[in-house]
Scaffold this active site. Sequence first.
Site, PDB file in Angstrom:
ATOM      1  N   ALA A 135       0.842  -1.200   0.000  1.00 13.24           N
ATOM      2  CA  ALA A 135       0.000   0.000   0.000  1.00 13.24           C
ATOM      3  C   ALA A 135       0.878   1.251   0.000  1.00 13.24           C
ATOM      4  O   ALA A 135       1.430   1.624   1.038  1.00 13.24           O
ATOM      5  CB  ALA A 135      -0.910  -0.024   1.217  1.00 13.24           C
ATOM      6  N   GLU A 138      -2.078   6.903  -2.303  1.00 13.47           N
ATOM      7  CA  GLU A 138      -3.056   7.583  -1.426  1.00 13.47           C
ATOM      8  C   GLU A 138      -3.946   8.468  -2.278  1.00 13.47           C
ATOM      9  O   GLU A 138      -3.607   8.761  -3.436  1.00 13.47           O
ATOM     10  CB  GLU A 138      -2.306   8.459  -0.414  1.00 13.47           C
ATOM     11  CG  GLU A 138      -1.401   7.659   0.493  1.00 13.47           C
ATOM     12  CD  GLU A 138      -0.678   8.535   1.519  1.00 13.47           C
ATOM     13  OE1 GLU A 138      -0.858   9.776   1.488  1.00 13.47           O
ATOM     14  OE2 GLU A 138       0.052   7.957   2.331  1.00 13.47           O
ATOM     15  N   PRO A 139      -5.048   8.948  -1.720  1.00 12.54           N
ATOM     16  CA  PRO A 139      -5.924   9.820  -2.516  1.00 12.54           C
ATOM     17  C   PRO A 139      -5.166  11.003  -3.138  1.00 12.54           C
ATOM     18  O   PRO A 139      -5.459  11.422  -4.244  1.00 12.54           O
ATOM     19  CB  PRO A 139      -6.961  10.286  -1.497  1.00 12.54           C
ATOM     20  CG  PRO A 139      -7.028   9.174  -0.502  1.00 12.54           C
ATOM     21  CD  PRO A 139      -5.644   8.618  -0.403  1.00 12.54           C
ATOM     22  N   GLY A 140      -4.141  11.503  -2.472  1.00 13.96           N
ATOM     23  CA  GLY A 140      -3.423  12.661  -3.027  1.00 13.96           C
ATOM     24  C   GLY A 140      -2.028  12.339  -3.500  1.00 13.96           C
ATOM     25  O   GLY A 140      -1.209  13.247  -3.710  1.00 13.96           O
ATOM     26  N   GLY A 142       0.357   9.403  -5.935  1.00  8.41           N
ATOM     27  CA  GLY A 142       0.558   8.162  -6.667  1.00  8.41           C
ATOM     28  C   GLY A 142       1.989   8.120  -7.167  1.00  8.41           C
ATOM     29  O   GLY A 142       2.877   7.554  -6.525  1.00  8.41           O
ATOM     30  N   SER A 143       2.221   8.782  -8.289  1.00  8.44           N
ATOM     31  CA  SER A 143       3.567   8.776  -8.876  1.00  8.44           C
ATOM     32  C   SER A 143       4.590   9.413  -7.938  1.00  8.44           C
ATOM     33  O   SER A 143       5.719   8.925  -7.814  1.00  8.44           O
ATOM     34  CB  SER A 143       3.563   9.571 -10.177  1.00  8.44           C
ATOM     35  OG  SER A 143       2.634   9.015 -11.075  1.00  8.44           O
ATOM     36  N   ASP A 260      12.969  -3.027  -8.507  1.00  6.75           N
ATOM     37  CA  ASP A 260      13.918  -3.673  -9.424  1.00  6.75           C
ATOM     38  C   ASP A 260      13.461  -5.094  -9.733  1.00  6.75           C
ATOM     39  O   ASP A 260      13.700  -5.622 -10.822  1.00  6.75           O
ATOM     40  CB  ASP A 260      15.330  -3.738  -8.804  1.00  6.75           C
ATOM     41  CG  ASP A 260      15.894  -2.345  -8.567  1.00  6.75           C
ATOM     42  OD1 ASP A 260      15.291  -1.368  -9.045  1.00  6.75           O
ATOM     43  OD2 ASP A 260      16.943  -2.246  -7.900  1.00  6.75           O
ATOM     44  N   GLY A 362     -11.837  -6.440 -36.891  1.00  5.45           N
ATOM     45  CA  GLY A 362     -13.083  -5.788 -37.303  1.00  5.45           C
ATOM     46  C   GLY A 362     -14.069  -5.765 -36.152  1.00  5.45           C
ATOM     47  O   GLY A 362     -13.666  -5.819 -34.984  1.00  5.45           O
ATOM     48  N   GLU A 386       3.059   0.121 -10.631  1.00 11.17           N
ATOM     49  CA  GLU A 386       4.519  -0.055 -10.535  1.00 11.17           C
ATOM     50  C   GLU A 386       5.269   1.036 -11.305  1.00 11.17           C
ATOM     51  O   GLU A 386       6.312   0.778 -11.896  1.00 11.17           O
ATOM     52  CB  GLU A 386       4.939  -1.420 -11.073  1.00 11.17           C
ATOM     53  CG  GLU A 386       4.403  -2.579 -10.311  1.00 11.17           C
ATOM     54  CD  GLU A 386       5.129  -2.778  -9.011  1.00 11.17           C
ATOM     55  OE1 GLU A 386       6.334  -2.984  -9.017  1.00 11.17           O
ATOM     56  OE2 GLU A 386       4.458  -2.694  -7.977  1.00 11.17           O
TER      57      GLU A 386
HETATM   58  C1  FAD Z   1      -5.810  -1.729 -10.800  1.00 10.56           C
HETATM   59  C2  FAD Z   1      -4.795  -0.950 -10.041  1.00 10.56           C
HETATM   60  C3  FAD Z   1      -4.024  -1.601  -9.099  1.00 10.56           C
HETATM   61  C4  FAD Z   1      -3.091  -0.880  -8.334  1.00 10.56           C
HETATM   62  N1  FAD Z   1      -2.372  -1.547  -7.370  1.00 10.56           N
HETATM   63  C5  FAD Z   1      -1.601  -0.811  -6.521  1.00 10.56           C
HETATM   64  C6  FAD Z   1      -0.973  -1.430  -5.378  1.00 10.56           C
HETATM   65  O1  FAD Z   1      -1.038  -2.651  -5.188  1.00 10.56           O
HETATM   66  N2  FAD Z   1      -0.307  -0.645  -4.514  1.00 10.56           N
HETATM   67  C7  FAD Z   1      -0.208   0.709  -4.685  1.00 10.56           C
HETATM   68  O2  FAD Z   1       0.390   1.368  -3.843  1.00 10.56           O
HETATM   69  N3  FAD Z   1      -0.749   1.317  -5.772  1.00 10.56           N
HETATM   70  C8  FAD Z   1      -1.448   0.600  -6.683  1.00 10.56           C
HETATM   71  N4  FAD Z   1      -2.053   1.208  -7.741  1.00 10.56           N
HETATM   72  C9  FAD Z   1      -1.893   2.650  -7.945  1.00 10.56           C
HETATM   73  C10 FAD Z   1      -0.903   2.964  -9.053  1.00 10.56           C
HETATM   74  O3  FAD Z   1       0.385   2.566  -8.678  1.00 10.56           O
HETATM   75  C11 FAD Z   1      -1.026   4.477  -9.327  1.00 10.56           C
HETATM   76  O4  FAD Z   1      -2.263   4.682  -9.962  1.00 10.56           O
HETATM   77  C12 FAD Z   1       0.105   4.974 -10.188  1.00 10.56           C
HETATM   78  O5  FAD Z   1       1.296   4.972  -9.446  1.00 10.56           O
HETATM   79  C13 FAD Z   1      -0.146   6.390 -10.690  1.00 10.56           C
HETATM   80  O6  FAD Z   1      -0.460   7.227  -9.640  1.00 10.56           O
HETATM   81  P1  FAD Z   1      -1.747   8.151  -9.713  1.00 10.56           P
HETATM   82  O7  FAD Z   1      -2.873   7.292 -10.129  1.00 10.56           O
HETATM   83  O8  FAD Z   1      -1.868   8.908  -8.457  1.00 10.56           O
HETATM   84  O9  FAD Z   1      -1.470   9.131 -10.926  1.00 10.56           O
HETATM   85  P2  FAD Z   1      -0.681  10.502 -10.903  1.00 10.56           P
HETATM   86  O10 FAD Z   1       0.599  10.363 -10.202  1.00 10.56           O
HETATM   87  O11 FAD Z   1      -1.602  11.575 -10.457  1.00 10.56           O
HETATM   88  O12 FAD Z   1      -0.396  10.664 -12.466  1.00 10.56           O
HETATM   89  C14 FAD Z   1      -1.411  10.981 -13.401  1.00 10.56           C
HETATM   90  C15 FAD Z   1      -0.740  11.058 -14.774  1.00 10.56           C
HETATM   91  O13 FAD Z   1       0.299  12.060 -14.763  1.00 10.56           O
HETATM   92  C16 FAD Z   1       1.548  11.490 -15.134  1.00 10.56           C
HETATM   93  N5  FAD Z   1       2.615  12.078 -14.335  1.00 10.56           N
HETATM   94  C17 FAD Z   1       2.681  12.184 -12.993  1.00 10.56           C
HETATM   95  N6  FAD Z   1       3.828  12.780 -12.625  1.00 10.56           N
HETATM   96  C18 FAD Z   1       4.516  13.057 -13.767  1.00 10.56           C
HETATM   97  C19 FAD Z   1       5.785  13.660 -14.057  1.00 10.56           C
HETATM   98  N7  FAD Z   1       6.563  14.097 -13.080  1.00 10.56           N
HETATM   99  N8  FAD Z   1       6.166  13.760 -15.339  1.00 10.56           N
HETATM  100  C20 FAD Z   1       5.362  13.314 -16.360  1.00 10.56           C
HETATM  101  N9  FAD Z   1       4.149  12.729 -16.148  1.00 10.56           N
HETATM  102  C21 FAD Z   1       3.739  12.610 -14.880  1.00 10.56           C
HETATM  103  C22 FAD Z   1       1.423  10.004 -14.812  1.00 10.56           C
HETATM  104  O14 FAD Z   1       2.305   9.235 -15.610  1.00 10.56           O
HETATM  105  C23 FAD Z   1      -0.036   9.748 -15.165  1.00 10.56           C
HETATM  106  O15 FAD Z   1      -0.150   9.550 -16.544  1.00 10.56           O
HETATM  107  C24 FAD Z   1      -2.929   0.505  -8.555  1.00 10.56           C
HETATM  108  C25 FAD Z   1      -3.691   1.159  -9.537  1.00 10.56           C
HETATM  109  C26 FAD Z   1      -4.608   0.451 -10.269  1.00 10.56           C
HETATM  110  C27 FAD Z   1      -5.412   1.182 -11.295  1.00 10.56           C
END
Ligand code: FAD
Length: 409
Positions: A135, A138-140, A142-143, A260, A362, A386
């Site tokens: 985990a 979080e809501p706020g 991801g990346s 990795d 098609g 990931e």
């Molecule tokens: C089915 C599913 C399973 C998942 N399983 C897990 C899990 O087991 N554990 C867990 O922790 N998470 C999990 N996730 C979450 C997933 O890892 C995140 O959705 C992902 O990391 C992207 O984060 P975000 O959704 O907050 O998008 P954001 O970070 O908000 O990004 C939105 C878009 O902006 C782009 N972006 C963001 N920052 C940059 C940057 N600096 N430069 C260029 N582009 C950028 C991203 O590539 C993306 O296209 C899961 C998600 C899904 C849909």
Amino acid sequence: MIDFELAPELYQRREMFRAVARDVMRPISREYDEREHEQPVKFWEMMWAASRQAEVKIGQVGRDEKRDEKKEPEQRNLATIVLTEELCWGDAGLYLSIPNPGLGGAAVAAAGTSEQKERFLKRFKDGAPKWGAMAITEPGCGSDSAAITTTARRDGDHWVINGTKIFCTAGEMAVEKSEGFVVVWATLDKSAGRAGIKPFVVEHHTPGMTVVRVEDKLGIRASDTAAIVFEDCRVPLDHILGSPEIRREGGFKDVMATFDATRPIVAAMAIGVGRAALDFVRDFLTQQNITIRYGLSPRRLSAVERDFMEMEVQIEAARLLTWRAAWMLDMGQRNSLEASMAKAKAGLAVTLITQKAVELMGPLGYSRRFLVEKWMRDAKINDIFEGTQQINLMIIARRILGYSSKELS
Ligand SMILES: Cc1cc2nc3c(=O)[nH]c(=O)nc-3n(C[C@H](O)[C@H](O)[C@H](O)COP(=O)(O)OP(=O)(O)OC[C@H]3O[C@@H](n4cnc5c(N)ncnc54)[C@H](O)[C@@H]3O)c2cc1C
């Protein structure tokens, strides 16, 4: 020199997994796509039984730090990705629902002590593996994992965790429906940025940890994806993975080492789904008496032939990158760059391949009579979790150009 020669035993296991994918997973693939939150219990029972003999060791992947140079390297990581491709050819959602330590296990393997690995990854008495989840999101956040707001604070002999995690693969299984565990990323000190973030193991049914939602999804619908809330959730001090010390230099790199091992696995998942679509289109074209003429000049090929060959090339390139990343881990080499390359290539390749498959077939490609439309939906996640496509490309650029995350973000 890179050596992709597989051990004879691995060929046999690949054949066995291929048969499971074809004869067990494919026949129930549509059913569990449509009944998203139903658990494929019979499938699990079969996989539990099989995994006692030939486990997909996702929880035990990673770099072998103590590798004996004189000994033949074990193909642990290569084996995992070869077998993952086979199972995801069968069904990627069902693959993710196989009882396994999963990403949580990979984190324990990458950052845990030998004692923690033994404790948290130990199989049950009957030989079945534990469920594990990770985990981070979080809501706020991801990346940008530095933005994590979930906190861990020390209180006597315990860590007290507070925060909300979303989109946690296998979260429900690990937390509520089995005796599994979740590795939760939380910050010990928000002002320390990335250096303050540490992974903590929280075992099933720990008071204060609650699954509040299971998502309805586009693809991989046989796999549960949970939102989990932590409210004054207490875990013993020795549940932190790695040192509690906040090191400004290098501390976060150790935590990130988990990826990795896991990014090549996601790449292998993508390749399995892409190969499923490719094989289906090949059979479809054969039935239509369309032959792919290899060896002709590109000028003489039909558009369909060119498209099909391009799909094949994309799969092959992604597979070679993925095998290289896994092979490096087996050789005890650091592979962060190569793992991101494999993940970025395979995530994009499978998205393109499955879309092209739908297009080449098609209207039938869009119909639920066939699984091609499902593979297109299952494909995209490999370009998201990931590390998204964009994030992995940025990691690759940083590593090639020698920039830090502060310099290129
Ligand atoms: C089915 C599913 C399973 C998942 N399983 C897990 C899990 O087991 N554990 C867990 O922790 N998470 C999990 N996730 C979450 C997933 O890892 C995140 O959705 C992902 O990391 C992207 O984060 P975000 O959704 O907050 O998008 P954001 O970070 O908000 O990004 C939105 C878009 O902006 C782009 N972006 C963001 N920052 C940059 C940057 N600096 N430069 C260029 N582009 C950028 C991203 O590539 C993306 O296209 C899961 C998600 C899904 C849909």
